[in-house]
Scaffold this active site. Structure first.
Site, PDB file in Angstrom:
ATOM      1  N   HIS A 169     -69.347  -7.611  75.357  1.00  0.00           N
ATOM      2  CA  HIS A 169     -68.439  -8.567  75.335  1.00  0.00           C
ATOM      3  C   HIS A 169     -67.327  -8.296  74.103  1.00  0.00           C
ATOM      4  O   HIS A 169     -66.325  -9.221  73.854  1.00  0.00           O
ATOM      5  CB  HIS A 169     -68.764  -9.937  74.786  1.00  0.00           C
ATOM      6  CG  HIS A 169     -70.163 -10.115  75.548  1.00  0.00           C
ATOM      7  ND1 HIS A 169     -70.404 -10.717  76.684  1.00  0.00           N
ATOM      8  CD2 HIS A 169     -71.521 -10.027  75.164  1.00  0.00           C
ATOM      9  CE1 HIS A 169     -71.616 -10.701  76.849  1.00  0.00           C
ATOM     10  NE2 HIS A 169     -72.504 -10.247  76.283  1.00  0.00           N
ATOM     11  N   SER A 299     -42.076   3.449  71.208  1.00  0.00           N
ATOM     12  CA  SER A 299     -41.263   2.457  71.295  1.00  0.00           C
ATOM     13  C   SER A 299     -39.935   2.607  70.882  1.00  0.00           C
ATOM     14  O   SER A 299     -39.457   3.104  69.719  1.00  0.00           O
ATOM     15  CB  SER A 299     -41.858   1.335  70.543  1.00  0.00           C
ATOM     16  OG  SER A 299     -41.017   0.110  70.616  1.00  0.00           O
TER      17      SER A 299
END
Length: 494
Positions: A169, A299
């Site tokens: 999870h 970026s």
């Protein structure tokens, strides 16, 4: 252009076309390999049509039809001299692509023009070419997938025993190893390799079947001789490189074949998406990274970023690949009676795009798998943050062996664990559970054992042994047929 109309290489309208002024599929123009792009090119398709016409004429001659050696030689000499301008003009006039190329081939082969396409229907060249193309495309994909598995297998072997925090999870769970986690990826890809190989081997030739699959035209050509029609079908099938052909077809081979083909490719897409998503998650944790070039910019605004752009590309394209199986599913469901033409335009898109996409993601994933970077110190630090909580059961057992009460020990550790958790969650500090245990006289009998009790390798179970067994018994044997095709690295231009 050649005087006999057999030149080639120009745009369909005969003029030079600026590629920057028209849409081009990014799959062919930007991502896929030249080899895969060629398999789905017009040149390959139309050359294969001519080859199939030659196969048919050769077999018909051998079975007694009046076809001369001179006619066959003329066809052989012009398999690649395709005048695309003439073919485009003919198609515009006739509104029929196959007949346009029959006429264009006949212009190159005036002596053979009368026997080209003899007894055949358009799907003789159309469908059989598609099947040849699918087979060749599988032949290109299979070693690529094998190379990815091979690289990941080497990575798994190298890191078979390196403990790392496991997640369920996406929450901290028990420890595993970096190599064991990689084997989860490899296992999925091995299933894909087996399914791709099976899909490739299950491909059958449409063969020589005529307009509605009854072979009536060929039975007429051979004056009712059923054995010769059967032999014709068999001969052409073997010439095309197939072991067997469909006994039953309509005008086309059943479009369920396309479902099976794109289904295995979609399954591959799901595997790659899962793998690359895992790598992206681990990159966020700074435990594992894909290759990053020295001059690469992550970026335009944030110079420090190292975006996992290769894995992001794989995920992006894998989603496209997974959706393409819906096309043949719907197409097969609406093939009325012996056939309907609403399959044609759809299949031009989905078959090519599926293989070009699969080709792209496998090349990209190979590049990723050849340059994966592991950061053991980051992994070790994260283990240190979580391991004290996981070690509590071991500590309780050690205290019981030293004469303590399990219930008393459990309560003391429960209290200390909650105090340590509060430091982590509320104060943003490090997990200090072990320091608290070391400071508590109650745990004095096992203070000397704490280092051993907290050894990460004692929490990974049989992970390392499982990796070794899995690679030896399942992966390496599966790769054996591709041994001569596993060399070479992938360098991405984009």
């Amino acid at each position: 252009m050649a005087a006999n109309g057999c030149g080639g290489g120009q745009a369909a309208d005969g003029g030079e076309m600026d590629v920057h002024n028209t849409y081009r599929s990014p799959l062919a123009a930007r991502y896929a390999s030249p080899e895969m792009a060629f398999i789905f090119s017009d040149a390959h398709k139309f050359q294969t049509w001519r080859q199939l016409w030659l196969f048919l004429a050769e077999a018909e001659q051998k079975l007694g039809l009046p076809i001369t050696d001179e006619q066959l030689e003329e066809m052989r000499a012009n398999l690649h001299t395709i005048d695309y301008k003439m073919a485009a003009d003919e198609e515009k006039r006739l509104r029929h692509d196959v007949m346009a190329h029959v006429h264009t081939f006949g212009r190159c082969c005036p002596k053979a023009a009368g026997i080209i396409h003899l007894g055949a229907t358009s799907c003789y060249v159309g469908d059989n070419t598609d099947l040849i193309t699918l087979k060749k495309a599988f032949d290109l994909l299979l070693p690529k997938l094998a190379r990815v598995i091979s690289r990941l297998a080497d990575f798994a072997a190298e890191h078979a025993g390196l403990p790392t925090l496991g997640f369920t999870h996406f929450q901290p769970a028990q420890l595993t190893t970096v190599g064991k986690r990689c084997c989860l990826w490899i296992q999925d890809l091995c299933m894909d390799l087996a399914r791709l190989a099976r899909a490739r081997d299950d491909l059958r030739f449409r063969g020589v079947k005529g307009t509605t699959g009854t072979q009536a035209s060929f039975l007429q050509l051979f004056e009712g001789d059923h054995e010769k029609v059967e032999e014709l079908d068999k001969m052409v099938t073997q010439k095309a490189g197939f072991r067997r052909a469909f006994i039953i077809t309509g005008q086309t081979y059943t479009r369920k074949v396309d479902i099976e083909v794109l289904s295995v490719l979609a399954s591959l897409g799901a595997s790659v998406h899962k793998i690359c998503t895992d790598i992206r998650l681990l990159a966020n944790l700074k435990e594992l990274e894909e290759p990053f070039e020295k001059q690469q910019i992550g970026s335009s605004a944030m110079p420090y970023k190292r975006n996992p752009m290769r894995c992001e590309r794989c995920c992006s394209l894998a989603r496209h690949l997974m959706t393409l199986v819906m096309d043949p599913l719907q197409t097969a469901s609406v093939q009325w009676l012996e056939r309907t033409l609403d399959d044609s335009a759809n299949r031009r898109l989905c078959l090519a795009e599926a293989f070009l996409t699969a080709d792209t993601i496998l090349s990209t994933l190979q590049n990723v798998s050849e340059g994966l970077v592991v950061y053991p110190k980051v992994i070790e630090r994260r283990i240190r943050q979580e391991l004290p909580f996981m070690a509590t059961e071991n500590i309780i057992m050690a205290m019981v062996k030293a004469g303590g009460s399990r219930q008393d020990c459990h309560e003391r550790i429960r209290v200390l664990s909650q105090e340590a958790a509060a430091v982590v969650k509320q104060e943003g500090g490090d997990n200090d559970l072990i320091a608290r245990i070391q400071a508590d006289p109650y745990f004095g009998p096992i203070h000397g054992q704490l280092e051993h009790l907290l050894d990460p390798s004692s929490f990974t179970g049989r992970a390392a042994q499982q990796v070794e067994k899995f690679l030896q018994e399942e992966v390496r044997p599966l790769l054996k047929p591709y041994e001569g095709q596993l060399a070479g690295k992938v360098e991405l231009s984009l």
